[in-house]
Enzyme design. Structure first.
Site, PDB file in Angstrom:
ATOM      1  N   LYS A 166      24.157 -36.165 -12.412  1.00 55.08           N
ATOM      2  CA  LYS A 166      22.593 -37.099 -12.025  1.00 55.08           C
ATOM      3  C   LYS A 166      21.860 -36.891 -13.238  1.00 55.08           C
ATOM      4  O   LYS A 166      21.837 -36.118 -13.880  1.00 55.08           O
ATOM      5  CB  LYS A 166      21.871 -36.408 -10.735  1.00 55.08           C
ATOM      6  CG  LYS A 166      22.819 -36.216  -9.533  1.00 55.08           C
ATOM      7  CD  LYS A 166      23.176 -37.437  -8.600  1.00 55.08           C
ATOM      8  CE  LYS A 166      23.989 -37.289  -7.528  1.00 55.08           C
ATOM      9  NZ  LYS A 166      24.406 -38.285  -6.911  1.00 55.08           N
ATOM     10  N   LYS A 168      22.163 -40.785 -11.809  1.00 56.75           N
ATOM     11  CA  LYS A 168      23.427 -41.232 -11.708  1.00 56.75           C
ATOM     12  C   LYS A 168      23.317 -42.706 -12.888  1.00 56.75           C
ATOM     13  O   LYS A 168      24.479 -42.947 -13.281  1.00 56.75           O
ATOM     14  CB  LYS A 168      23.869 -41.664 -10.395  1.00 56.75           C
ATOM     15  CG  LYS A 168      22.958 -42.379  -9.549  1.00 56.75           C
ATOM     16  CD  LYS A 168      23.638 -42.690  -8.153  1.00 56.75           C
ATOM     17  CE  LYS A 168      22.904 -42.735  -7.200  1.00 56.75           C
ATOM     18  NZ  LYS A 168      23.551 -42.996  -5.911  1.00 56.75           N
ATOM     19  N   HIS A 285      36.518 -42.224  -3.877  1.00 58.98           N
ATOM     20  CA  HIS A 285      35.040 -42.264  -3.260  1.00 58.98           C
ATOM     21  C   HIS A 285      35.107 -43.290  -2.268  1.00 58.98           C
ATOM     22  O   HIS A 285      35.621 -44.308  -2.121  1.00 58.98           O
ATOM     23  CB  HIS A 285      34.162 -42.297  -4.380  1.00 58.98           C
ATOM     24  CG  HIS A 285      32.693 -42.181  -3.600  1.00 58.98           C
ATOM     25  ND1 HIS A 285      32.022 -43.144  -2.888  1.00 58.98           N
ATOM     26  CD2 HIS A 285      31.921 -40.995  -3.617  1.00 58.98           C
ATOM     27  CE1 HIS A 285      30.831 -42.584  -2.451  1.00 58.98           C
ATOM     28  NE2 HIS A 285      30.866 -41.505  -2.941  1.00 58.98           N
TER      29      HIS A 285
END
Length: 441
Positions: A166, A168, A285
């Site tokens: 992050k 991101k 994902h």
């Protein structure tokens, strides 16, 4: 009488067959149906079976050219859902010949392609599928699977640790690589591209891949452990996706990543084949899953998406956390976690498993716990997910007041402490906070 009688007919005459004995080769589906008021459950169940197999709204003369009996889907059982008004579970059996071998795309198009917009239903949800070995054997499945991955990484007896980098969006490739290096140097096994990091103007994919590879090899040399970063190969075309995977292989990195729902099952299966042929691990994902699985009474449950992914291919997949910022009921989550990693899973309605699933020897997938978890969740996560999992802390690593590397150290120390405590027979649920406090010293 001449020929056949045209006209609209009741589906249940043909497609509702409570006497049917399911075959070992049938694909079985459990649907949660909410019929429109006044539509009987049998007619609704039969309609689902018909519309997702051979049926159409009227008798057609070409029906005479084939054997409906051989090819039709059959609604073979209907049960009311306890505690819900006008909801039923309809069980449908599909003959294997309705499906193309090795194509998750075709399987889903057939089973959930059309029927969800059906007028006679107010809502429909695919709760579970039973994939027979005769069909699952036509799929390659995960490129490597849990055991082979452990051997490649030389990491045993504990969950693996990851971290999403992050912020991101917005970092340059050089700074991104720097963040990766700090996390891996601190003790994590993996870092991860966020699912929306593809190849944007502020950081093109090739630059990111290069700087990340440098970070990997540096941290590997310094820690003596194998390190990985999920390089997101997801792209706008399959050709571009494979181009990125090829470059990752040329750099010699161990793992790439794909967003399997937005990228699509066809692209995902192609990438899985490439990964197996070239020794790359594949992290999956599930971006977009909640669009499909969030509503209880309409859509597809995540366990169906998880089974589809195991067939299409992936070595890791995000599977909720049970404890973090995103919802997930413990028993149901553990149900699909087992469907991802075990060979044989018994039917158990309390865990949402409608059918006994035998994967034979298809490799298993690491479930990834990710989303709003941090060091104090570690005892619970270790207990709930066990060793065969990847625990991923984004803000839970990078949010450390001293920076990324100390955040990574904290996570690794906490994990080792929990695994050791568990192996010594301590009760993680009860003594969790105490174990973490001791480890802090």
């Amino acid at each position: 009488g001449v020929g056949f009688k045209a006209g609209v007919k009741d589906y249940r005459l043909t497609y509702y067959t409570p006497e049917y004995k399911t075959k070992d080769t049938d694909i079985l589906a459990a649907f949660r149906m909410t019929p429109q008021p006044g539509v009987p459950a049998e007619e609704a169940g039969a309609a689902v079976a018909a519309e997702s197999s051979t049926g159409t709204w009227t008798t057609v003369w070409t029906d005479g050219l084939t054997s409906l009996d051989r090819y039709k889907g059959r609604c073979y059982d209907i049960e009311p859902v306890a505690g819900e008004e006008n909801q039923y579970i309809a069980y449908v059996a599909y003959p294997l010949d309705l499906f193309e071998e090795g194509s998750v795309t075709n399987m889903l198009t057939s089973i959930v392609g059309n029927v969800f917009g059906f007028k006679a239903l107010r809502a429909l949800x695919x709760e579970d599928l039973r994939i027979p070995p005769a069909y699952s054997k036509t799929f390659m499945g995960p490129p490597h699977g849990i055991q082979v991955e452990r051997d490649k990484l030389n990491k045993y007896g504990r969950p693996l640790l990851g971290c999403t980098i992050k912020p991101k969006l917005g970092l340059s490739a050089k700074n991104y690589g720097r963040a990766v290096y700090e996390c891996l140097r601190g003790g994590l096994d993996f870092t991860k591209d966020d699912e929306n990091v593809n190849s944007q103007p502020f950081m093109r994919w090739r630059d990111r891949f290069l700087f990340v590879a440098e970070a990997l090899f540096k941290s590997q040399a310094e820690t003596g452990e194998i390190k990985g970063h999920y390089l997101n190969a997801t792209a706008g075309t399959c050709e571009e996706m494979l181009k990125r995977a090829v470059f990752a292989r040329e750099l010699g990195v161990p793992i790439v990543m794909h967003d399997y729902l937005t990228g699509g099952f066809t692209a995902n299966t192609s990438l899985a084949f490439y990964c197996r042929d070239n020794g790359l691990l594949l992290h999956i994902h599930r971006a977009m899953h909640a669009v499909i699985d969030r509503q209880k009474n309409h859509g597809m449950h995540f366990r169906v998406l998880a089974k589809a992914l195991r067939m299409s291919g992936g070595d890791h997949i995000h599977a909720g956390t049970v404890v973090g910022k995103l919802e997930g009921e413990r028993e149901v989550t553990l149900g699909f976690v087992d469907l991802l990693r075990d060979d044989y899973i018994e039917k158990d309605r309390s865990r949402g498993i409608y059918f006994t699933q035998d994967w034979v020897s298809m490799p298993g997938v690491f479930p990834v716990a990710s989303g709003g978890i941090h060091v104090w969740h570690m005892p619970a996560l270790t207990e709930i997910f066990g060793d065969d999992s990847v625990l991923q802390f984004g803000g839970g690593t990078l949010g450390h007041p001293w920076g990324n590397a100390p955040g990574a150290v904290a996570n690794r120390v906490a994990l080792e402490a929990c695994v050791q405590a568990r192996n010594e027979g301590r009760d993680l649920a009860r003594e969790g906070n105490e174990i973490i406090r001791e480890a802090c010293k």
